[in-house]
Structures are given as C-alpha cells and as structure tokens.
Design a protein around this motif. Sequence first.
Motif, PDB file in Angstrom:
ATOM      1  N   ALA A  22      49.963  35.283  36.591  1.00 25.39           N
ATOM      2  CA  ALA A  22      48.601  34.779  35.887  1.00 25.39           C
ATOM      3  C   ALA A  22      47.498  35.358  36.334  1.00 25.39           C
ATOM      4  CB  ALA A  22      48.523  33.324  35.569  1.00 25.39           C
ATOM      5  N   GLU A  23      47.542  35.290  37.864  1.00 27.52           N
ATOM      6  CA  GLU A  23      46.244  35.767  38.660  1.00 27.52           C
ATOM      7  C   GLU A  23      46.251  37.232  38.683  1.00 27.52           C
ATOM      8  OE1 GLU A  23      43.791  33.793  39.308  1.00 27.52           O
ATOM      9  OE2 GLU A  23      44.823  32.174  38.192  1.00 27.52           O
ATOM     10  N   PRO A  45      43.446  40.369  40.382  1.00 27.10           N
ATOM     11  CA  PRO A  45      42.208  40.804  41.342  1.00 27.10           C
ATOM     12  C   PRO A  45      41.093  41.157  40.417  1.00 27.10           C
ATOM     13  CG  PRO A  45      43.811  42.513  41.840  1.00 27.10           C
ATOM     14  CD  PRO A  45      44.351  41.485  40.828  1.00 27.10           C
ATOM     15  N   GLU A  87      39.377  42.571  36.222  1.00 26.34           N
ATOM     16  CA  GLU A  87      39.338  42.240  34.975  1.00 26.34           C
ATOM     17  C   GLU A  87      39.349  43.730  34.209  1.00 26.34           C
ATOM     18  OE1 GLU A  87      37.288  40.107  31.214  1.00 26.34           O
ATOM     19  OE2 GLU A  87      36.326  39.857  33.162  1.00 26.34           O
ATOM     20  N   THR A 137      48.864  44.586  33.974  1.00 28.39           N
ATOM     21  CA  THR A 137      49.273  43.075  33.535  1.00 28.39           C
ATOM     22  C   THR A 137      48.239  43.001  32.325  1.00 28.39           C
ATOM     23  OG1 THR A 137      49.272  42.238  35.716  1.00 28.39           O
ATOM     24  CG2 THR A 137      48.447  40.701  34.261  1.00 28.39           C
TER      25      THR A 137
END
Length: 258
Positions: free
Chosen positions: A124-125, A127, A129, A211
């Motif tokens: 989910a995380e 580093p 955007e 991701t």
Amino acid sequence: MPLISLHDRAALAARFRTDPALHLFELGDLDDTTWSNTAWYTASAEHGPVALLYSGGDTPVLLAFARPAAVPPLEALLGDLLPFLPRRFLAGLPDGAERALAPHYAVERRTPLLRMLLTHDPPAEVPHEAQLLTPDDLADTRALLATSYPEAWFDPRMLTGGGYTGVREDGRLLAVAGVHVHSPAQRVAVLGNVTTHPDARGRGLARACVTALCRHLAATTDHLGLNVRTDNAPAIRLYERLGFTTVATYNELVLSAS
C-alpha cells in the motif's frame, strides 16, 4: 500432419485461456487493433501448440510458447512452418525450440527472460506519487526512454488509454512504467518500459510507477504480467516485492536465414 491456419478468435482465446500466464501476448493480439496483422498456425484444430506470426511492426515477430512437456510437438509445428517464415524475425520461444529452425536460421541474439505474473496486491505504501500519463506527455516520454532505455519498444497509442504512469519532479519526467499489451476485452496486460532516469535511480521512483499502474489496470485485467531478463537481479527483486511471481522462462531470439 498438415499445417492448419486458424481464424476463429473465440476458439483461439479458449485455447490460450488454458494457460493465460504463458499466453498473455497472444490473448492481447486477438484485439481488433492488432488482429489484422496476425496469422495463426497449428497442427491440430482442437489442441496443441499454436504459432503466431505478427507483421505489424518493422520486424516480423514469431510467438510460439509451450510448457517444457509440450516442446517436442511445438518443434514439429515450427518445422512445418519453415516455408512461411520471413528471412529475419524476432521470436519468443521456449528453451530448445529453435532447434527445429536449424540449419535454416542462425541465432543473431538470444535473451533469456522470465515471465512474471502479479499474484499478490502491491504494498500500500509507496515512496513517491505517480500519475497517469496522457498523449500530452509524449515528447517527455520519448526523451526519457531515449536516455535511460534506448532499446525500448514504445507504442505511443498506449498513452491514450491510461497505459503509462510517471513521476515528475519540478516538471521533469524522471520515471515511467507502461504496457506492451493491454486488452480489456481479454482482460490481460503486459507491463513494459519500466525505467528511471540515471540521475534519479535508487529512490523508488520505478516502484511507485509500477504500483500505480498495477492499481489502475486492476479494474480491466484478470492476468497482469511482465517479462524481465534473467540476469537483471535488481529488477526481479523489485517485482517480487511488488507481488509478482515467476511462472515461466523463455528466450527472445533474433533469427536470420543462414
């Protein structure tokens, strides 16, 4: 057995869906945008390996995948296909299958690859955007690929359908991840052109792009895969951390008539 030319898209899709991870590219090539550039051959209308000859690019492409136990019948099919092959082409073949093309063709280049499939949700995380790219990002995407991945095969059409994500800093495009294949109709996609500018590597930008792209494609795909060179250990570790699992190995070959 006589060579059979296949023209029924539904029948081809049903055959490939018995092993979709192995046949992501073939499933994608059943789409309207690529179908007219394809020719499909087999030795049996009901089962067994299928060879795809794709003529939509600068260099013809032969795709003929099979699991290890099915390589002998695939070799027989390739032998029957010899009269129809161009003098030079790119091929995706399992280990040993090119034996059927010798001595008529010599291997100019061999690249061993892993086929990896997304089997778990990415963490989910992230580093950074990443944003979806659009045709307005074409010039910057081309410039980044030319600098950091000059051998990449890039289809600008993929920018139109949300097939690329990127990370910018101060307006500068530093990393991208894209697709070579995206077929909502067949619900498959193959990631490609994952790269980061040399000035920005080691900061997780490619991870953020992949991701974001996986999450975006989840709504339209059931089978999401990628290919990676077997000697690219850092990339393999990255994809494993993001939820990809190795499902097959094969060789990308450049073959030319002897």
